[in-house]
Design an enzyme around this catalytic site. Sequence first.
Site, short mmCIF file in Angstrom:
data_model
loop_
_atom_site.label_atom_id
_atom_site.label_comp_id
_atom_site.label_asym_id
_atom_site.label_seq_id
_atom_site.Cartn_x
_atom_site.Cartn_y
_atom_site.Cartn_z
N VAL A 1 0.84 -1.19 0.00
CA VAL A 1 0.00 0.00 0.00
C VAL A 1 0.88 1.25 0.00
O VAL A 1 0.63 2.20 -0.73
CB VAL A 1 -0.91 0.00 1.25
CG1 VAL A 1 -1.78 1.25 1.27
CG2 VAL A 1 -1.78 -1.24 1.26
N SER B 1 -6.67 -44.71 11.86
CA SER B 1 -6.86 -43.99 10.58
C SER B 1 -7.80 -42.79 10.73
O SER B 1 -8.92 -42.83 10.25
CB SER B 1 -7.33 -44.94 9.48
OG SER B 1 -8.43 -45.73 9.90
N SER C 1 -8.51 -44.78 19.56
CA SER C 1 -7.70 -45.72 20.33
C SER C 1 -8.56 -46.23 21.49
O SER C 1 -9.23 -45.46 22.16
CB SER C 1 -6.46 -44.98 20.86
OG SER C 1 -5.73 -45.85 21.71
#
Lengths: 301, 639
Positions: B42, B552, B480
């Site tokens: 700018v 996964s 898990s």
Amino acid sequence: MGHALTHLERLEAESIHIMREVVAEAERPVMLYSVGKDSAVMLRLARKAFFPSPPPFPLLHVDTTWKFQEMYALRDRMARESGMELLVYHNPEAKERGINPFDHGALHTDMWKTEGLKQALDKWGFDAAFGGARRDEEKSRAKERIFSFRTASHAWDPKNQRPELWNLYNARKNKGESIRVFPISNWTELDVWQYIQLNDVPIVPLYFAAPRPTVKRDGLLLMVDDDRFPLKAGEAPEIRSIRFRTLGCYPLTGAVESQAQTLSQVIQETLLTTTSERQGRAIDKDAGGAGMEKKKQEGYF
Amino acid sequence: MARAKSKPAIYKTDALVAEDIDSYLEQHRHKTMLRFITCGSVDDGKSTLIGRLLYDSKMIFEDQLAALEADSKRIGTQGQEIDFALLVDGLAAEREQGITIDVAYRFFSTEKRKFIVADTPGHEQYTRNMVTGASTADLAVILIDARKGVLTQTRRHSYLVHLIGIRHVVLAVNKMDLVGYSQEVFDKIVADYARFAKSIGFAAFTPLPISGFRGDNIAAAPSANTPWYQGPSLIHLLETVELDAAASQAKPFRMPVQWVNRPDLDFRGFSGLIASGSVKPGDGVVVLPSGKTSSVARIVTMDGDLPEAAAGQAVTLCLADEVDCSRGDVIAIADQPPQAADQFEATLVWMGEEEMLPGRAYWLKLGAQTVSATVQAPKYKINVNTLEHLAAKTFDLNAIGVANVSTDRPVVFEAYADSRTLGGFILIDKLTNATVAAGMLHFSLRRAQNVHWQPIDIDRARHAAMKNQKPALLWFTGLSGAGKSTIANLVEKKLARMNRHTFLLDGDNVRHGLNRDLGFTEADRVENIRRVGEVAKLMTDAGLIVIAAFISPFRSERQMVRQLMAPGEFLEVFIDTPLAEAEARDVKGLYKKARAGKLRNFTGIDSPYEPPLNPEIRIDTAKLTPQEAADQIVSRFIP
């Protein structure tokens, strides 16, 4: 060896490339056809892109019932000539409530056009819609992508646009999303006029000056196109030589006094004029400078 | 800052428009088009310069000017003067913040050319926007504030411009009015810049002393204020520089096929935009990657058949022979065809909010070809300010670096330096569909041509038939401690009792061997699943029913494995146990460790789990015992 392509040849090729990408990647494309000069050019480009096949998508006119008579006539003629299916949609709620530009102001555009468009796209399940918007028209359009994504509720998020690199367009969408595609984004108003001239593209005669019945109201010069135009006390239609730089609903579209009867004269007047194209339209005036951006976030094309 | 209001330069077009519109239109009709980008922050006066170009070329109408004057007083940064920058700062949010945050395209024309300017922000966090704007440009204008000289960001912009392959660079030393139009200041900046430009490998640039605010050397040169400057004006430069389109016409013919045009049985045409070279009826061509040859019979357009077509034109080609050719194929001149390959080295500019994961599958779009691709671990990433090469495990937003890319089938390509169309690509996230990277191909890693598939006589159908079963992959996913291994074990036992040939791949076990070298970062998790997927695929090829039990956590990797398998052979089994429940069980004591901060990147705690949206089988462990779950899975799978 080939020749250096002119700017119009490059723009034409770019637009054709874009349309072919959409047809190759979208499931159910449609062309929004508003009968104006930009739509006329877009339709011609579509016919060129797929020749000798007719363009493999229908034309959709989201109608408000308040367009100029000459627009309806040209619309039907062009659909016939191009061999494309013409779909016309009227928002049933707007029809039922008798929404009109004289009594309802901004609500008229909102219901017939903004809501009507969303309903029509949903009704036929279109996932990609071509529109004739150009980046030179308005500041917020200067930043819109050629492939512009809408959420399932048709909203536009200017902060979350996909980068468009080279001439690679990512047309993959998430469930419920749809795309607005602007194949003539990079055209200017002058380009559109010149293309119409060079290619003999038929346009609505209202773009040319002729004596027409008019009324001056709220700083706009309006044409009395049919007997639904309610005259206020003291108003009487006056014959003036006028033409239109942009076409919409006749009660919302301001004319300019003009003697330009040929395309060259129209272009000349356009180039010498000192007000920008969309000024004749009441729609951009709401909400100050951010009018169009706000409308787009709400789903206006 | 009390600078005098400047007088706009006048172009000669006005008089011609008024006096002889047809001559004007004839002239306009033959204009060529130049696309360029302006780079600078700018403070360098970029928006002011663009506003000035629009203003000078009469692209601003009276109503816009009135609005501009009002806005300049209200929110402008130039006191009572016209703030040209306000003309080009588009979106409401930007106007409030006073910065440009996206790419905007502006249009103007002079007597010789029409111009499209890409106006992009300069800050480092907008690198992607700048690269986007540069990708379609023939020329770049790099702005420097004469008071500040060559800055870090000047170097960054120049590097990006060079990276994207822009051949023409204009170094516009702006705000010359604020340094008294000093030649000494100008010369020093040019010398500094020349040293830097040489160091990154581009020699040619055109330096120009200007004032966007006052208009010096923009429409005409030399300005009375810079009598010492002997070069062209900015406009003159823009009007005369050679266009990329012209340069690409001299290269060998290539056209990516976008769409097959088949209105009836008698016509079959291939539609596309010619990427390079030119073509005539009778020219011998080859369709890639198949390698089938033919010759061009017709070049069809709605305006009539063409005797020749060249780069930049959109045409439909009819070939003399019935050859297979579909979207994504490339038609090329027969004696100089491009190559096809499935492994490349490429420079990537990362544009996604989510970082790149080595091994994750993305869509790669190049020309009209879309293929599945994975990016390997980065070779290095580039510090865009210092241009140092840094070691990197991934690319995050705005990162630029080099990595190898593999595709699931060969793509027809050229080096980016030779062809933007066949060397430039984008990567698309398969789940969000966002464009996450821009890529520039360097070269193929030859391996694709040298590693062939060995034909095998005992194929997968034969393997399956010998075992008297239909191969499948049962993919167990879940947190898990959800019960994946327990249930998977019961499923295998049950299948064994039914004389089915099975193999159980367990997450923990695989990490002791095949994947011993992998950790638990997102990138390593992706690679872990990729390897397991490939192993599972080999086992199904051998006719086995494979049971895989892996957390996964990411949808895209599960999707990647699904795509590796034959249709219908991948069954996603979601072991759905709420986090609270899995944590309460904590069979291995891992949640406790993760909560204590002793275990990083633990799924559900400080690493996300993305549950399946449409699993083939969903097991609610709150409602079923492990044995009931196993029975249900087997009955769904073997009716």
